[in-house]
Enzyme design. Structure first.
Site, PDB file in Angstrom:
ATOM      1  N   MET A  15      -7.590  10.368  17.968  1.00 38.25           N
ATOM      2  CA  MET A  15      -6.771  10.835  19.091  1.00 38.25           C
ATOM      3  C   MET A  15      -5.314  10.413  18.921  1.00 38.25           C
ATOM      4  O   MET A  15      -4.389  11.178  19.216  1.00 38.25           O
ATOM      5  CB  MET A  15      -7.312  10.254  20.408  1.00 38.25           C
ATOM      6  N   ALA A  16      -5.107   9.202  18.458  1.00 38.51           N
ATOM      7  CA  ALA A  16      -3.729   8.718  18.295  1.00 38.51           C
ATOM      8  C   ALA A  16      -3.006   9.530  17.219  1.00 38.51           C
ATOM      9  O   ALA A  16      -1.832   9.894  17.371  1.00 38.51           O
ATOM     10  CB  ALA A  16      -3.727   7.233  17.947  1.00 38.51           C
ATOM     11  N   LYS A  17      -3.706   9.827  16.119  1.00 36.60           N
ATOM     12  CA  LYS A  17      -3.072  10.634  15.061  1.00 36.60           C
ATOM     13  C   LYS A  17      -2.851  12.075  15.542  1.00 36.60           C
ATOM     14  O   LYS A  17      -1.872  12.721  15.151  1.00 36.60           O
ATOM     15  CB  LYS A  17      -3.923  10.619  13.787  1.00 36.60           C
ATOM     16  N   ASP A  74      -2.946  12.229   9.457  1.00 31.56           N
ATOM     17  CA  ASP A  74      -4.235  12.027   8.774  1.00 31.56           C
ATOM     18  C   ASP A  74      -5.017  13.310   8.969  1.00 31.56           C
ATOM     19  O   ASP A  74      -4.966  13.903  10.066  1.00 31.56           O
ATOM     20  CB  ASP A  74      -4.981  10.836   9.416  1.00 31.56           C
ATOM     21  N   TYR A 101      -8.591   6.291  16.993  1.00 35.31           N
ATOM     22  CA  TYR A 101      -7.674   6.523  15.862  1.00 35.31           C
ATOM     23  C   TYR A 101      -7.389   8.028  15.726  1.00 35.31           C
ATOM     24  O   TYR A 101      -6.230   8.443  15.593  1.00 35.31           O
ATOM     25  CB  TYR A 101      -8.292   5.974  14.570  1.00 35.31           C
ATOM     26  N   ARG A 148       0.822  -1.213   0.000  1.00 39.10           N
ATOM     27  CA  ARG A 148       0.000   0.000   0.000  1.00 39.10           C
ATOM     28  C   ARG A 148       0.860   1.268   0.000  1.00 39.10           C
ATOM     29  O   ARG A 148       1.854   1.338  -0.700  1.00 39.10           O
ATOM     30  CB  ARG A 148      -1.011  -0.064   1.161  1.00 39.10           C
TER      31      ARG A 148
HETATM   32  N1  NAP Z   1      -4.913   5.088   2.933  1.00 37.47           N
HETATM   33  C1  NAP Z   1      -5.323   6.326   3.076  1.00 37.47           C
HETATM   34  O1  NAP Z   1      -6.147   6.833   2.281  1.00 37.47           O
HETATM   35  C2  NAP Z   1      -4.816   7.163   4.211  1.00 37.47           C
HETATM   36  C3  NAP Z   1      -5.508   8.327   4.579  1.00 37.47           C
HETATM   37  C4  NAP Z   1      -5.026   9.084   5.627  1.00 37.47           C
HETATM   38  C5  NAP Z   1      -3.878   8.720   6.302  1.00 37.47           C
HETATM   39  N2  NAP Z   1      -3.223   7.582   5.925  1.00 37.47           N
HETATM   40  C6  NAP Z   1      -2.015   7.213   6.658  1.00 37.47           C
HETATM   41  O2  NAP Z   1      -0.991   6.880   5.733  1.00 37.47           O
HETATM   42  C7  NAP Z   1      -0.247   5.756   6.215  1.00 37.47           C
HETATM   43  C8  NAP Z   1      -0.288   4.629   5.180  1.00 37.47           C
HETATM   44  O3  NAP Z   1      -1.647   4.307   4.905  1.00 37.47           O
HETATM   45  P1  NAP Z   1      -2.070   2.831   4.446  1.00 37.47           P
HETATM   46  O4  NAP Z   1      -3.522   2.896   4.158  1.00 37.47           O
HETATM   47  O5  NAP Z   1      -1.128   2.347   3.412  1.00 37.47           O
HETATM   48  O6  NAP Z   1      -1.820   2.053   5.835  1.00 37.47           O
HETATM   49  P2  NAP Z   1      -2.318   0.566   6.191  1.00 37.47           P
HETATM   50  O7  NAP Z   1      -2.329  -0.255   4.974  1.00 37.47           O
HETATM   51  O8  NAP Z   1      -3.597   0.676   6.963  1.00 37.47           O
HETATM   52  O9  NAP Z   1      -1.190   0.113   7.224  1.00 37.47           O
HETATM   53  C9  NAP Z   1       0.179   0.097   6.845  1.00 37.47           C
HETATM   54  C10 NAP Z   1       0.922  -0.986   7.584  1.00 37.47           C
HETATM   55  O10 NAP Z   1       0.987  -0.713   8.981  1.00 37.47           O
HETATM   56  C11 NAP Z   1       1.483  -1.901   9.565  1.00 37.47           C
HETATM   57  N3  NAP Z   1       1.083  -2.002  10.977  1.00 37.47           N
HETATM   58  C12 NAP Z   1      -0.112  -1.751  11.541  1.00 37.47           C
HETATM   59  N4  NAP Z   1      -0.063  -1.996  12.876  1.00 37.47           N
HETATM   60  C13 NAP Z   1       1.210  -2.401  13.141  1.00 37.47           C
HETATM   61  C14 NAP Z   1       1.887  -2.814  14.312  1.00 37.47           C
HETATM   62  N5  NAP Z   1       1.279  -2.876  15.509  1.00 37.47           N
HETATM   63  N6  NAP Z   1       3.179  -3.183  14.221  1.00 37.47           N
HETATM   64  C15 NAP Z   1       3.814  -3.147  13.027  1.00 37.47           C
HETATM   65  N7  NAP Z   1       3.230  -2.775  11.870  1.00 37.47           N
HETATM   66  C16 NAP Z   1       1.937  -2.405  11.944  1.00 37.47           C
HETATM   67  C17 NAP Z   1       0.922  -3.075   8.754  1.00 37.47           C
HETATM   68  O11 NAP Z   1       2.041  -3.879   8.370  1.00 37.47           O
HETATM   69  P3  NAP Z   1       1.908  -5.458   8.019  1.00 37.47           P
HETATM   70  O12 NAP Z   1       0.943  -5.529   6.868  1.00 37.47           O
HETATM   71  O13 NAP Z   1       3.284  -5.845   7.662  1.00 37.47           O
HETATM   72  O14 NAP Z   1       1.365  -6.128   9.246  1.00 37.47           O
HETATM   73  C18 NAP Z   1       0.273  -2.361   7.549  1.00 37.47           C
HETATM   74  O15 NAP Z   1       0.519  -2.999   6.325  1.00 37.47           O
HETATM   75  C19 NAP Z   1      -0.843   5.399   7.568  1.00 37.47           C
HETATM   76  O16 NAP Z   1      -0.124   6.005   8.598  1.00 37.47           O
HETATM   77  C20 NAP Z   1      -2.246   5.959   7.494  1.00 37.47           C
HETATM   78  O17 NAP Z   1      -2.788   6.269   8.755  1.00 37.47           O
HETATM   79  C21 NAP Z   1      -3.665   6.797   4.900  1.00 37.47           C
END
Ligand code: NAP
Length: 248
Positions: free
Chosen positions: A159-161, A144, A157, A18
């Site tokens: 609050m954490a962000k 976020d 979520y 992703r």
């Molecule tokens: N997607 C969006 O539209 C969007 C919007 C706003 C903000 N964001 C932010 O952008 C970033 C990337 O987004 P995304 O959608 O690609 O994220 P995601 O797919 O939801 O998560 C990314 C990776 O985080 C890892 N992860 C989660 N909990 C973990 C833990 N306890 N220990 C170790 N690894 C952990 C997982 O790794 P594994 O698969 O290897 O377990 C997962 O593949 C994130 O910080 C997200 O909050 C994304």
């Protein structure tokens, strides 16, 4: 003594797939050597590393860690330094994301959502600080827009962000002038992978001035800019949201 590693080195958490994987490809193409952190996505992370290794041998390795396990975080950072001899960039990208409506939220959910979104980013940054200072490096935290404008039924979520946003400003203050610390706050750039329809996707896009969802490349471009091309920028959260936070 081996010669000093010439290329800048980045550690990216949650880099197996992703958005994290796109950030990895973008930084690698820009000349960064990479430590790709993953937790469960071993196959995806190894495939990505193999593909980047084919482009530039010796440029990439993977490191597995559960980020809730605080004890392993300094060792993870040390592995990067042992391997490359330097660390120029940390991208705190890994994140747990799911609803926790008031009345149902548990302490386990609190711990899980804060572990990846706030706690680990701080302790990884702390462990990485000496190397980042030496390299005059930078941190980018993936925040976020929901930290600022909460998403309904996701209080933990959000609050954490928000804690991660506060950390971005705090560390920018405390780690200057050696290390710059910024955040990227995406709007929708990739829908959640659980296949569940996102409540109001179309309404959300209609409220977005640029009338589209973003792409992971939009985010990765902002991360690269903050790391490499923004030497006078620190403590900032750059929204990459098509202007969505402008509308009420
Ligand atoms: N997607 C969006 O539209 C969007 C919007 C706003 C903000 N964001 C932010 O952008 C970033 C990337 O987004 P995304 O959608 O690609 O994220 P995601 O797919 O939801 O998560 C990314 C990776 O985080 C890892 N992860 C989660 N909990 C973990 C833990 N306890 N220990 C170790 N690894 C952990 C997982 O790794 P594994 O698969 O290897 O377990 C997962 O593949 C994130 O910080 C997200 O909050 C994304």
């Amino acid at each position: 003594m081996s010669p000093p590693h010439e290329r800048p080195v980045a550690l990216i958490t949650g880099a197996g797939k992703r958005v994290g994987a796109v950030i990895a490809r973008t930084l690698h193409a820009a000349g960064y050597d990479l430590a790709l952190h993953y937790r469960h996505s071993a196959a995806e992370a190894e495939l990505l590393a193999a593909s980047l290794e084919r482009q530039r041998s010796g440029s990439t390795f993977t490191v597995q860690a559960e980020l809730a396990d605080l004890d392993v975080l300094p060792a993870m950072v040390q592995r990067v330094i042992d391997r490359f001899g330097r660390l120029d960039a940390l991208v705190n990208n890994a994140s747990a994301f799911y609803p926790t409506p008031v009345g149902t939220a548990t302490i386990a959910q609190w711990n899980e959502l804060f572990a990846s979104n706030a706690q680990a980013p701080f302790f990884i940054a702390q462990a990485a600080t000496p190397a980042l200072r030496e390299a005059q490096g930078a941190i980018v935290n993936m925040v976020d827009i929901y930290a600022e404008r909460p998403l309904a039924n996701h209080p933990l979520y959000c609050m954490a962000k928000a804690a991660l946003e506060a950390m971005t400003r705090s560390l920018a203050l405390d780690l200057g002038p050696d290390v710059r610390v910024n955040g990227v706050a995406p709007g929708a750039v990739m829908w959640p992978s659980d296949g569940k329809p996102y409540d109001d996707q179309q309404a959300m896009l209609a409220r977005t001035p640029l009338r589209r969802a973003g792409s992971p490349d939009d985010v990765a471009g902002a991360v690269l800019w903050l790391l490499r091309d923004a030497p006078f920028v620190t403590g900032q959260i750059i929204r990459v949201d098509g202007g969505r936070t402008l509308s009420v």
